[in-house]
Design a protein around this motif. Sequence first.
Motif, mmCIF file in Angstrom:
data_model
loop_
_atom_site.group_PDB
_atom_site.id
_atom_site.type_symbol
_atom_site.label_atom_id
_atom_site.label_comp_id
_atom_site.label_asym_id
_atom_site.label_seq_id
_atom_site.Cartn_x
_atom_site.Cartn_y
_atom_site.Cartn_z
ATOM 1 N N GLN A 173 31.683 56.615 43.679
ATOM 2 C CA GLN A 173 31.336 57.264 44.946
ATOM 3 C C GLN A 173 30.081 58.118 44.776
ATOM 4 O O GLN A 173 29.209 58.120 45.635
ATOM 5 C CB GLN A 173 32.466 58.193 45.411
ATOM 6 N N VAL A 174 30.028 58.861 43.701
ATOM 7 C CA VAL A 174 28.887 59.735 43.437
ATOM 8 C C VAL A 174 27.622 58.898 43.241
ATOM 9 O O VAL A 174 26.564 59.199 43.801
ATOM 10 C CB VAL A 174 29.155 60.637 42.218
ATOM 11 N N HIS B 12 21.520 56.428 47.816
ATOM 12 C CA HIS B 12 20.987 56.508 49.180
ATOM 13 C C HIS B 12 19.718 57.352 49.239
ATOM 14 O O HIS B 12 18.892 57.165 50.129
ATOM 15 C CB HIS B 12 22.029 57.072 50.145
ATOM 16 N N THR B 13 19.567 58.276 48.293
ATOM 17 C CA THR B 13 18.438 59.199 48.329
ATOM 18 C C THR B 13 17.474 59.010 47.167
ATOM 19 O O THR B 13 16.282 59.245 47.312
ATOM 20 C CB THR B 13 18.967 60.653 48.307
ATOM 21 N N TYR B 14 17.977 58.572 46.029
ATOM 22 C CA TYR B 14 17.173 58.505 44.814
ATOM 23 C C TYR B 14 17.156 57.096 44.236
ATOM 24 O O TYR B 14 17.900 56.224 44.664
ATOM 25 C CB TYR B 14 17.722 59.475 43.759
ATOM 26 N N GLU B 15 16.327 56.916 43.223
ATOM 27 C CA GLU B 15 16.257 55.682 42.440
ATOM 28 C C GLU B 15 16.835 56.005 41.063
ATOM 29 O O GLU B 15 16.094 56.264 40.119
ATOM 30 C CB GLU B 15 14.809 55.208 42.293
ATOM 31 N N PRO B 16 18.171 56.020 40.926
ATOM 32 C CA PRO B 16 18.741 56.435 39.642
ATOM 33 C C PRO B 16 18.637 55.356 38.566
ATOM 34 O O PRO B 16 18.763 54.165 38.855
ATOM 35 C CB PRO B 16 20.212 56.709 39.981
#
Length: 154
Positions: free
Chosen positions: A32-33, A39-43
């Motif tokens: 989930q994390v 959605h916000t970053y390019e991990p």
Amino acid sequence: MTGDERPYSYVSRAQVSLLIGDTLEQDLRVQQVVDALQHTYEPFFLIPDLARRRGCERDWRELLGDRVICMEDPTDTVDVAAGLVGLCEGAVPDLDALARHLDRQGVDRQGRGRVIRALTPFAATLGRDGVPPPRLEDEHLPTNDANSGHRRPR
């Protein structure tokens, strides 16, 4: 948590409270994390060397897929991270251009090779590994519709 899940498949609400100060109603699944993060970053997760790769690659790949970057030597971290940014932002068109850039920056042949090997799987997902896509639309592909004659034993 059910009996078949790994103990680290959850983010502990107690740890979140202690380390970050936020209050969660319950523990969160790590997936989930990671999903929210994407959605916000390019991990990415960089594994610094081949010995550690054996111990953690599978678990991280389950979470991040091709965004797990396996390096051969931790001294390549800066060049690998910069290469990822360049590939994602389009500043580096392909791995050949990255190799030339690293050469101009004074990275030796072995270092360039390690960086390019680490980034090749991810670059391929972007179509920036320098390999041209197959040209199938102009070629006749066999249909293989004929019976092979093979019979399965009963």
